[in-house]
Design a protein around this motif. Structure first.
Motif, PDB file in Angstrom:
ATOM      1  N   LEU A   4      -2.198  37.300 -15.735  1.00  0.00           N
ATOM      2  CA  LEU A   4      -4.162  37.663 -16.045  1.00  0.00           C
ATOM      3  C   LEU A   4      -4.423  36.019 -15.890  1.00  0.00           C
ATOM      4  N   ALA A   5      -5.027  35.943 -14.611  1.00  0.00           N
ATOM      5  CA  ALA A   5      -5.993  34.345 -14.561  1.00  0.00           C
ATOM      6  C   ALA A   5      -6.521  33.742 -15.874  1.00  0.00           C
ATOM      7  N   ASP A   6      -6.048  32.727 -15.703  1.00  0.00           N
ATOM      8  CA  ASP A   6      -7.331  32.473 -17.533  1.00  0.00           C
ATOM      9  C   ASP A   6      -7.246  30.902 -17.308  1.00  0.00           C
ATOM     10  N   PHE A   7      -7.871  30.285 -18.016  1.00  0.00           N
ATOM     11  CA  PHE A   7      -8.598  28.548 -18.038  1.00  0.00           C
ATOM     12  C   PHE A   7      -9.135  28.401 -19.800  1.00  0.00           C
ATOM     13  N   THR A  30     -16.652  35.887 -13.642  1.00  0.00           N
ATOM     14  CA  THR A  30     -18.043  35.888 -15.017  1.00  0.00           C
ATOM     15  C   THR A  30     -18.133  34.115 -15.724  1.00  0.00           C
ATOM     16  N   ARG A  31     -16.498  34.688 -16.711  1.00  0.00           N
ATOM     17  CA  ARG A  31     -16.559  33.280 -17.141  1.00  0.00           C
ATOM     18  C   ARG A  31     -16.888  32.131 -16.409  1.00  0.00           C
ATOM     19  N   LEU A  32     -16.601  32.012 -14.998  1.00  0.00           N
ATOM     20  CA  LEU A  32     -16.153  30.281 -14.624  1.00  0.00           C
ATOM     21  C   LEU A  32     -18.116  30.703 -14.683  1.00  0.00           C
ATOM     22  N   ASP A  33     -18.754  30.744 -14.554  1.00  0.00           N
ATOM     23  CA  ASP A  33     -20.059  30.805 -14.180  1.00  0.00           C
ATOM     24  C   ASP A  33     -20.848  30.887 -15.443  1.00  0.00           C
ATOM     25  N   ILE A  57     -12.928  31.116  -5.373  1.00  0.00           N
ATOM     26  CA  ILE A  57     -13.517  31.169  -6.720  1.00  0.00           C
ATOM     27  C   ILE A  57     -13.513  30.004  -7.032  1.00  0.00           C
ATOM     28  N   VAL A  58     -12.638  28.394  -6.788  1.00  0.00           N
ATOM     29  CA  VAL A  58     -11.833  27.135  -7.466  1.00  0.00           C
ATOM     30  C   VAL A  58     -12.857  26.614  -6.440  1.00  0.00           C
TER      31      VAL A  58
END
Length: 365
Positions: A4-7, A30-33, A57-58
Motif C-alpha cells: 500500500l502507498a505510504d509516506f 485524504t492523509r496528504l490533504d 496526487i503527487v
C-alpha cells in the motif's frame, strides 16, 4: 500485489513508499490533504511503481506545498511531466453573443479574407509579370511545347461548347428582342441589339465565364494536385521555376486565345441571331448583314478585343494562384478550385463594369 502507498515526514522532507497506483493508493489522498506541516521536498525513490492517478496526487500535493519532486526514474519522470502539462485550466464556455454581433463578426472576417486574397492575387500577378520578363531576357527558358499544349486545352477543345453556348445566346437575344420591339413596330432594330450587344459585351463576357469554369478550374486542380504530391517542391529543388514552367504557359495561352475565342463567340452569336431573324422576322441574310454593317461601329469590335486578353489574364492568374495555395489534404484541391472559379468570374464582371464606364467616357459608345 504491491505494498500500500505510504509516506513519512523526515523533517519537512516527505518520503513516499509502496505502490502509487489506483489499486494500492488507499487513503493516501485524504492523509496528504490533512498534512499541515511545511514540505521542502518530496522523495519518490522508495516507490515500487506509479500510475497516472499516483502522479496526479503527487503533483497536486507538490503544487500546494511548493515542494520539489526528487528520486523518480526516467520513465516515471516522463509520466509526471505529462501530468504537469495536462494541469491546465479548462477554457470557460463563452457567453452567447447576439445574432447582430455574430453577423458583424462574420462580415468583418469575410472582408479581411477578401482583402488578404486580393493582396495575394496582386503579388502573384507581379510574380507572373517578373517571370514573363525573365523569359524574355532568356528565351531558351521559354516552354514552347507546354504553351502549345495549353493552347489546345484552353482554345481548340473549347470551340465546341463556346460555339454552342454563343449560338443559343444569339437566338435568345433575337427572340426576346423581337418580342419586345414588336410592341412598337420596331422589329428591325433587333439587328442593332444583336450586333452591338454580342460584339461589345456578351460575346467576350460569356466566353470569359465559360473559360473560367472550364480552364480556370482545371489550372487550379492541376497545380493543387502537383502541390500535394510535392512535384512543385521537387521542381524548385532541381532549379526549375514553377512560375516559368507552370504558370506562365497557362497565362500566355489564356491571354492569347481569349480574343480569338471572344471574336469566335460573337460571330457565332450573330449567326444564331441572324437565323432567327430570317425565320421569325423574315429578314433575308443579305439584308441582315447589310444592316449589321450600317449600325455596328468598328469600335464595338475594338472594345471586345481589348477586354478579352485582360479577362484571360485574370482567369489564368486566379486559377494558378488558388492552385498554388493548396496545402494539407485533398479536400483543399476542391475548395481552391471552387474559389478559383468564383474569384475569376467575380473579377471579370467587376472589370467589365470598369471597362464599360471607361469606354463610355472616351466616347466609344
Amino acid at each position: 500485489m504491491g505494498a500500500l502507498a505510504d509516506f513519512s515526514d523526515d523533517g519537512g522532507r516527505l518520503r513516499f513508499s509502496g505502490d502509487l497506483s489506483l489499486a494500492q493508493i488507499g487513503d493516501l489522498p485524504t492523509r496528504l490533504d490533512a498534512h499541515t506541516g511545511s514540505v521542502s521536498a518530496i522523495d519518490l525513490s522508495g516507490i515500487d511503481r506509479i500510475d497516472t492517478i499516483g502522479a496526479w496526487i503527487v503533483h497536486r500535493f507538490a503544487k500546494r506545498t511548493n515542494a520539489a519532486i526528487e528520486g523518480l526514474k526516467p520513465e516515471q519522470q516522463h509520466l509526471l511531466e505529462q501530468v504537469q502539462r495536462a494541469d491546465q485550466a479548462a477554457p470557460m464556455r463563452k457567453a452567447p453573443i447576439s445574432p447582430f454581433t455574430r453577423v458583424l463578426g462574420e462580415i468583418g472576417e469575410a472582408v479581411a479574407i477578401a482583402g488578404r486574397t486580393l493582396l495575394g492575387l496582386l503579388g502573384f500577378l507581379g510574380a507572373t509579370v517578373i517571370a514573363f520578363f525573365n523569359v524574355i531576357r532568356h528565351p531558351r527558358r521559354f516552354r514552347f511545347n507546354a504553351t502549345v499544349q495549353r493552347f489546345e486545352v484552353v482554345g481548340v477543345s473549347a470551340l465546341g461548347i463556346v460555339g454552342l453556348m454563343s449560338f443559343l445566346i444569339g437566338i435568345v437575344i433575337a427572340q426576346q428582342g423581337a418580342v419586345q420591339l414588336r410592341q412598337f413596330g420596331a422589329e428591325v432594330f433587333t439587328i442593332n441589339l444583336i450586333g452591338r450587344i454580342t460584339l461589345r459585351e456578351l460575346g467576350v463576357l460569356m466566353t470569359a465565364i465559360m473559360v473560367a469554369g472550364r480552364s480556370g478550374s482545371s489550372f487550379a486542380a492541376q497545380l493543387g494536385t502537383m502541390k500535394l504530391t510535392e512535384e512543385i517542391d521537387a521542381m524548385r529543388t532541381i532549379g526549375v521555376s514553377p512560375m516559368e514552367a507552370l504558370v506562365l504557359p497557362r497565362t500566355i495561352a489564356a491571354v492569347v486565345l481569349m480574343p480569338l475565342l471572344g471574336f469566335y463567340s460573337s460571330l457565332i452569336a450573330i449567326i444564331g441571331g441572324g437565323l432567327l431573324c430570317w425565320w421569325q422576322l423574315e429578314i433575308p441574310p443579305v439584308t441582315y448583314i447589310a444592316r449589321l454593317r450600317e449600325v455596328v461601329p468598328i469600335t464595338d469590335l475594338y472594345v471586345g478585343l481589348i477586354k478579352a486578353p485582360v479577362f484571360g489574364a485574370i482567369i489564368a492568374v486566379a486559377g494558378c494562384f488558388q492552385g498554388m495555395q493548396v496545402e494539407g489534404d485533398a479536400e483543399q484541391v476542391g475548395t481552391r478550385t471552387t474559389s478559383a472559379v468564383v474569384q475569376a468570374i467575380f473579377l471579370v464582371i467587376v472589370l467589365d463594369a470598369i471597362f464599360a464606364v471607361f469606354f463610355e467616357r472616351i466616347g466609344w459608345i
